[in-house]
Scaffold this motif. Sequence first.
Motif, mmCIF file in Angstrom:
data_model
loop_
_atom_site.group_PDB
_atom_site.id
_atom_site.type_symbol
_atom_site.label_atom_id
_atom_site.label_comp_id
_atom_site.label_asym_id
_atom_site.label_seq_id
_atom_site.Cartn_x
_atom_site.Cartn_y
_atom_site.Cartn_z
ATOM 1 N N ASP B 151 14.089 -23.748 4.208
ATOM 2 C CA ASP B 151 13.171 -24.466 5.090
ATOM 3 C C ASP B 151 12.699 -25.686 4.289
ATOM 4 O O ASP B 151 12.051 -25.519 3.240
ATOM 5 C CB ASP B 151 11.998 -23.535 5.423
ATOM 6 N N SER B 154 9.047 -26.006 2.959
ATOM 7 C CA SER B 154 8.742 -24.911 2.034
ATOM 8 C C SER B 154 9.368 -25.185 0.671
ATOM 9 O O SER B 154 8.750 -24.955 -0.372
ATOM 10 C CB SER B 154 9.289 -23.583 2.561
ATOM 11 N N GLU B 157 7.380 -27.712 -1.227
ATOM 12 C CA GLU B 157 6.133 -27.136 -1.740
ATOM 13 C C GLU B 157 6.381 -26.293 -2.980
ATOM 14 O O GLU B 157 5.661 -26.400 -3.980
ATOM 15 C CB GLU B 157 5.506 -26.279 -0.628
ATOM 16 N N VAL B 158 7.401 -25.471 -2.925
ATOM 17 C CA VAL B 158 7.652 -24.570 -4.054
ATOM 18 C C VAL B 158 8.139 -25.370 -5.276
ATOM 19 O O VAL B 158 7.830 -25.014 -6.420
ATOM 20 C CB VAL B 158 8.610 -23.431 -3.634
ATOM 21 N N ALA B 232 8.909 -16.401 -4.407
ATOM 22 C CA ALA B 232 8.521 -17.649 -3.721
ATOM 23 C C ALA B 232 9.751 -18.317 -3.115
ATOM 24 O O ALA B 232 9.721 -18.808 -1.976
ATOM 25 C CB ALA B 232 7.815 -18.580 -4.695
ATOM 26 N N LEU B 234 12.549 -16.894 -2.197
ATOM 27 C CA LEU B 234 13.034 -16.078 -1.084
ATOM 28 C C LEU B 234 12.216 -16.339 0.189
ATOM 29 O O LEU B 234 12.762 -16.353 1.297
ATOM 30 C CB LEU B 234 12.944 -14.594 -1.480
ATOM 31 N N THR B 235 10.928 -16.577 0.016
ATOM 32 C CA THR B 235 10.063 -16.855 1.174
ATOM 33 C C THR B 235 10.446 -18.172 1.842
ATOM 34 O O THR B 235 10.144 -18.386 3.015
ATOM 35 C CB THR B 235 8.588 -16.897 0.719
ATOM 36 N N CYS B 236 11.090 -19.059 1.078
ATOM 37 C CA CYS B 236 11.470 -20.376 1.632
ATOM 38 C C CYS B 236 12.823 -20.336 2.345
ATOM 39 O O CYS B 236 13.228 -21.327 2.952
ATOM 40 C CB CYS B 236 11.564 -21.408 0.510
ATOM 41 N N CYS B 237 13.552 -19.207 2.215
ATOM 42 C CA CYS B 237 14.906 -19.137 2.791
ATOM 43 C C CYS B 237 14.859 -18.743 4.266
ATOM 44 O O CYS B 237 14.044 -17.909 4.662
ATOM 45 C CB CYS B 237 15.743 -18.117 2.023
ATOM 46 N N LEU B 238 15.752 -19.329 5.039
ATOM 47 C CA LEU B 238 15.758 -19.085 6.485
ATOM 48 C C LEU B 238 16.472 -17.781 6.828
ATOM 49 O O LEU B 238 17.521 -17.465 6.238
ATOM 50 C CB LEU B 238 16.447 -20.238 7.210
#
Lengths: 270, 270
Positions: B151, B154, B157-158, B232, B234-238
């Motif tokens: 994303d 995201s 940001e990371v 962190a 992984l949270t950005c992956c779609l």
Amino acid sequence: MKLAVISCIHGNYEALKAVLSDIEAQKADQIYCLGDLVGYGPYPNEVVNQIRSLEIPTCQGCWDEDIVEGLNACECSYPSQLAEHRGKLAHEWTNKEIRPDVREYLATLPLSLKRDNLCFVHGSPNSQHEYLLPSMDGFAALERVLSTDADVLFCGHTHVPYVRELADAKLSVTVKSPARSDAPQQFQATLKRIINAGSVGEPRHGRPNATYVLYDTDTAQVTLREVAYNYTKTCLAILEKGLPSIFAWRLARGMEFAERADDPTHVCER
Amino acid sequence: MQSFDLTLVAGPPGVGKTTWISQFLANPSRPLFYLCPCAQDAVDFARIGYCFPWVSIISDDQAADVLADLPDQAQVFIELGFHMDLGSPLLVALPGRRIAIVPPSLDSSEWHNWADEVIPSPNQQVSGELASASGKLPTIWRSPLTGQVFDPPSLDEVLIELTGGAYGQVTRLKGIFELPDGQAFYVDFVEGLPGIEYTELKLPRWLEGRPDRFSGLEIVGHNLEQKTIAQALLTCCLADDVLLQYQRQYQQLQLEDETVAAETEPGVVA
């Protein structure tokens, strides 16, 4: 009369205490609060207790509403997948932490407050979730102020304080109706202002300092205040209470935790 | 008799070793080979392959065979990371020109002693200091990300958090990331230099499922919180369904662009 307007405390009790001390030093006669008492920060119950004990007139913020009603965000609430994930973590933590009487109090908060020609809201008169960004289209911004029937609209939610003047506004309205002439009607709006109080507990201006505004009702003078406080205490509490450590890192740098609106043309659908 | 040129390039992280080598790889008039020992899943490997498809990338297990049977006029570049022991018998035995790229502020170092030629780094802000204040050498953390699509906000940001020190002190960061519009980006950060550099890789857009080509992240630094970084990222992956939705939209846009291009192309007159 000197008013102090505070907003977006987000469970940051240390920041609130520092701001209340500064307000006292500035000899403000009355405090208004624009909501978001809870969310992200480690002390939601303590912040609400303080606001209640001082009987500060407060309107409901988007986080206060979410704690009462549950999450139901429009896409403008989160700028990214990462922010949404973090926002939900903070919501779940706050939801567990909050006392029943605090939740009941948040449910009683009004969406707006009025005082003479002043109106106080969290986001916009339309919704606690809508952002009135300083770059918002002038017509839309004026429409928001006119809808309140006030001359000065105080808001928060963006976490960045600003003062916007809407001067010499001429409006032309055409009403299409078989019974009426469709000739345009002209209106002249008097000077209107939008004053954003920034954020006490989650500043977004690149420094950790809390912000709020002072407003003199006699002179209409606005003073943006920036107050240093011991943010390391809040950061430690974030870690101790099991909130994501990244919140502490971001708070110490004056970066938002998660939410941020970038699009001034977006109309919140919440 | 066959002849070839072998160049070994060493220096601290962020001095521009790969950039220096790239100037020679851009010219495919001679057979070109690139080797970066002990870095098979390194980002540089993939970037060299993507940017200079005519260059033969040599893996560690192929190295002995390939170096023993090089074609005439071959040019071989061996990039030695800061973690390599320059005095190892294997490296000492290699017959080639030794180039050290070092920060201009560094007067003497193991690289100076080792090199035939010392080139000052164009990145003047890079200190060349490897050890932290406590005397510890930096860690290299590599994460393959092949198949993951990010994303974009995201990811931004990371990366800001990573390079800002939210998860430990990062002195060097390189990454190749896939985005939902099918493009892949090379991301580069060197501590001391301003900003994070994003370069679009000239690769075909991947708009059918998860990309089956290398992407990954490589971080050099101290006290890296590897588990938190991985979470962190992984949270950005779609997720699959979100990626599919994006790809359908971009496929549609691509189709519309191709239709417009076909309509505006001058016709062939018989």
